[in-house]
Design a protein around this motif. Structure first.
Motif, PDB file in Angstrom:
ATOM      1  N   SER A 328       0.823  -1.202   0.000  1.00 33.57           N
ATOM      2  CA  SER A 328       0.000   0.000   0.000  1.00 33.57           C
ATOM      3  C   SER A 328       0.863   1.259   0.000  1.00 33.57           C
ATOM      4  O   SER A 328       2.065   1.215   0.267  1.00 33.57           O
ATOM      5  CB  SER A 328      -0.905   0.007   1.237  1.00 33.57           C
ATOM      6  OG  SER A 328      -0.119   0.085   2.413  1.00 33.57           O
ATOM      7  N   ASN A 461      -5.482  -4.616  -5.928  1.00 36.18           N
ATOM      8  CA  ASN A 461      -5.975  -5.242  -4.695  1.00 36.18           C
ATOM      9  C   ASN A 461      -6.116  -4.244  -3.549  1.00 36.18           C
ATOM     10  O   ASN A 461      -6.996  -4.400  -2.689  1.00 36.18           O
ATOM     11  CB  ASN A 461      -5.038  -6.381  -4.273  1.00 36.18           C
ATOM     12  CG  ASN A 461      -5.062  -7.538  -5.251  1.00 36.18           C
ATOM     13  OD1 ASN A 461      -6.047  -7.720  -5.972  1.00 36.18           O
ATOM     14  ND2 ASN A 461      -3.989  -8.310  -5.297  1.00 36.18           N
ATOM     15  N   ASN A 462      -5.229  -3.260  -3.493  1.00 35.68           N
ATOM     16  CA  ASN A 462      -5.236  -2.301  -2.384  1.00 35.68           C
ATOM     17  C   ASN A 462      -5.760  -0.928  -2.807  1.00 35.68           C
ATOM     18  O   ASN A 462      -5.483   0.070  -2.134  1.00 35.68           O
ATOM     19  CB  ASN A 462      -3.820  -2.142  -1.814  1.00 35.68           C
ATOM     20  CG  ASN A 462      -3.252  -3.433  -1.273  1.00 35.68           C
ATOM     21  OD1 ASN A 462      -3.874  -4.076  -0.444  1.00 35.68           O
ATOM     22  ND2 ASN A 462      -2.081  -3.815  -1.764  1.00 35.68           N
ATOM     23  N   GLU A 465      -7.990   0.948  -0.179  1.00 38.71           N
ATOM     24  CA  GLU A 465      -7.169   1.364   0.964  1.00 38.71           C
ATOM     25  C   GLU A 465      -6.255   2.530   0.584  1.00 38.71           C
ATOM     26  O   GLU A 465      -6.085   3.488   1.356  1.00 38.71           O
ATOM     27  CB  GLU A 465      -6.330   0.175   1.436  1.00 38.71           C
ATOM     28  CG  GLU A 465      -5.375   0.514   2.572  1.00 38.71           C
ATOM     29  CD  GLU A 465      -4.438  -0.641   2.894  1.00 38.71           C
ATOM     30  OE1 GLU A 465      -3.467  -0.410   3.645  1.00 38.71           O
ATOM     31  OE2 GLU A 465      -4.666  -1.754   2.383  1.00 38.71           O
ATOM     32  N   ASN A 466      -5.663   2.467  -0.606  1.00 40.82           N
ATOM     33  CA  ASN A 466      -4.740   3.517  -1.031  1.00 40.82           C
ATOM     34  C   ASN A 466      -5.449   4.845  -1.273  1.00 40.82           C
ATOM     35  O   ASN A 466      -4.918   5.920  -0.933  1.00 40.82           O
ATOM     36  CB  ASN A 466      -4.010   3.082  -2.299  1.00 40.82           C
ATOM     37  CG  ASN A 466      -2.988   1.995  -2.017  1.00 40.82           C
ATOM     38  OD1 ASN A 466      -2.465   1.898  -0.905  1.00 40.82           O
ATOM     39  ND2 ASN A 466      -2.710   1.166  -3.013  1.00 40.82           N
TER      40      ASN A 466
END
Length: 532
Positions: A328, A461-462, A465-466
């Motif tokens: 991340s 995938n992140n 979140e990022n």
């Protein structure tokens, strides 16, 4: 007390009469004028005193500039806080400054050492007479019109370029940096030379040579290594090593607390010009190789720090992107913070080595009040990192930078020479126009390009979140979705930050539409027209 213009007056006072007592008031000498800058001293002379007479000197300039100097003086008088110094002692220092706090060991260094100006003489440089016409920030011109490779003023002018790097001084910075300006030097400065005597071309034979440089106006001592290839301005004093002398030795000594103390003994004004520099003492003994090694590393730390910012023409890439891997943005940021802390500790350790070696070279003993280590590496600030990340993303989208290559990729206008094949991982906008809107009206607007970049660098995938991390870092409002927070920053704050970063000389132009008006640049409106 220190100005070279009054050297004869000081010598006359000391030799013909004598100082009986002196109070250095310093800042806030005239409180009724509401001035914290005006410096003054009050003194009593007696024409029958010997130059061996021990006069009393009170230092009221070692407190806050806003302090009540009368109160400070009375406290020092009652507490017996004063220096005893004979007038004859002032002859030990060049120019006979009234440096009453300087001890016998330092005075001996000045008496017995050769002058630094005989080892690496300092020179004054160019006065263009019209900086607005002849000087530019480097990002204001096409990079192909800049000659970065020139190393001698005697070289034949064959590059066809108009601009060369220009050392103009700048803010306080140690070891390396402040490479920001260019000067119009086409045909060896033909146009500027043609304006003489308004323009003054001093010491042209030293142009484009490697030097040690510092700014004329400075509060703290800050000397830097200047690469070859620059013309230097009169406000950017520069010293050039004689053949066989090591510039890293001289740079290390100049940035040491010892020489900072010497500088304070010669002058306490905001100016430190070549005259003061040239009379600094140079150690007669050997200088440890440890100093050279420490200075080399400090220069590289400072160079890497300077080049980690996109305002450097040697910028290669953003640190948080360079250390990105599977994971991340938050993890990349934490690694950057750890790296920064380790670098600051190394910086401090190297500065200690420089100080120790300088004391040994001059044969002096360290004193706590002389030690004042400074950090080259700035603190890692989350908001600043996020701002710079957004700026870099937009730079990649505009084609200035690329994820496929290091450094500056495109810095021209009108699309001349633009090569889309250099932007594979994250394609640049072909026409160089990116919509900035407060609502998602376009598939390729700036907010969507930011999302795309984050996905390319840190993976899908992140992504959520990022984007959450980026929104929080940019200053998300309570309850505001991440996408809206990022879009709000880009539409309301990015261009203000861009103007600040590039000192109101933007590399991207903002076209904003209000009722019937297009703005081509901040503060300048033109008649309504269709953009083609």
């Amino acid at each position: 007390m220190f100005n070279s213009s009054y050297e004869e007056l000081r010598s006359g006072i000391v030799s013909v009469s004598g100082i009986q007592s002196l109070v250095q008031i310093g800042f806030n000498s005239f409180p009724t004028l509401n001035s914290k800058i005006a410096l003054a001293a009050a003194f009593v002379v007696h024409k029958r005193l010997s130059d061996k007479y021990l006069a009393k000197f009170f230092n009221c300039n070692d407190v806050s500039p806003a302090a009540d100097k009368e109160l400070i003086f009375r406290e020092k008088l009652d507490g017996g806080q004063f220096f005893l110094k004979a007038g004859a002692d002032f002859y030990d220092l060049p120019g006979s400054p009234i440096s009453y706090w300087v001890g016998d060991e330092v005075r001996k260094v000045f008496r017995d050492s050769k002058l630094l100006g005989r080892v690496a003489p300092a020179k004054q440089g160019l006065s263009t007479s019209d900086n607005e016409k002849f000087v530019r920030l480097w990002h204001e011109v096409s990079i192909d019109n800049v000659d970065f490779d020139r190393r001698s003023s005697s070289e034949e002018w064959t590059s066809g370029c108009r601009w060369v790097p220009y050392n103009k001084g700048g803010l306080v910075r140690r070891w390396y940096g402040n490479n920001e300006f260019l000067v119009d030097w086409k045909n060896n400065g033909e146009t500027i030379k043609g304006l003489a005597p308004k323009s003054v071309v001093r010491n042209e034979g030293y142009y484009f040579k490697e030097s040690i440089t510092w700014s004329d106006i400075t509060i703290d001592s800050a000397f830097r290594l200047q690469d070859g290839g620059f013309v230097f301005a009169n406000s950017a004093h520069s010293a050039f090593c004689n053949e066989g002398e090591n510039p890293y030795v001289i740079l290390g000594l100049l940035n040491s607390p010892v020489v900072e103390f010497f500088i304070g003994a010669l002058s306490q004004s905001l100016h430190f010009d070549v005259g003061y520099y040239n009379v600094l003492p140079y150690p007669s003994g050997c200088v440890s190789d440890d100093l050279v090694g420490a200075v080399c590393e400090l220069v590289e730390i400072s160079r890497n720090d300077w080049n980690s910012r996109e305002i450097s023409w040697s910028f290669r890439g953003l640190p948080i992107v360079s250390i990105a891997g599977e994971g991340s943005i938050c993890e990349a940021f934490e690694r950057q913070v750890v790296n920064g802390r380790e670098l600051k500790l190394r910086n401090l350790s190297l500065e200690d080595v420089v100080a120790k070696c300088a004391y040994e070279a001059y044969g002096l003993h360290p004193e706590d009040q002389l030690c004042n280590p400074r950090f080259v590496v700035e603190d890692i600030d989350r908001k600043q990192v996020a701002d710079r990340l957004c700026s870099y993303i937009i730079g990649c989208a505009m084609g200035r930078f690329s994820l496929d290559e290091y450094g500056l990729i495109y810095a021209h206008n009108s699309g001349v020479g633009f090569d889309p094949s250099r932007y594979i991982k994250f394609p640049a906008d072909v026409d160089g126009i990116i919509p900035i809107t407060d609502e998602p009206w376009f598939e390729d607007d700036v907010a969507e390009r930011v999302r795309e970049f984050v996905k390319v660098v840190w993976g899908d995938n992140n992504l959520v979140e990022n984007m959450e991390w980026l929104a929080d870092s940019l200053g998300r409002k309570s309850g505001e979705p991440a996408d809206e927070a990022i879009r709000r920053y880009l539409s309301t704050s990015f261009y203000k930050d861009h103007l600040q970063t590039y000192k109101k000389r933007p590399i991207y132009w903002l076209f904003s539409r209000e009722p019937l008006i297009y703005s081509t640049k901040p503060g300048h409106s033109v008649s309504p027209r269709r953009l083609r």
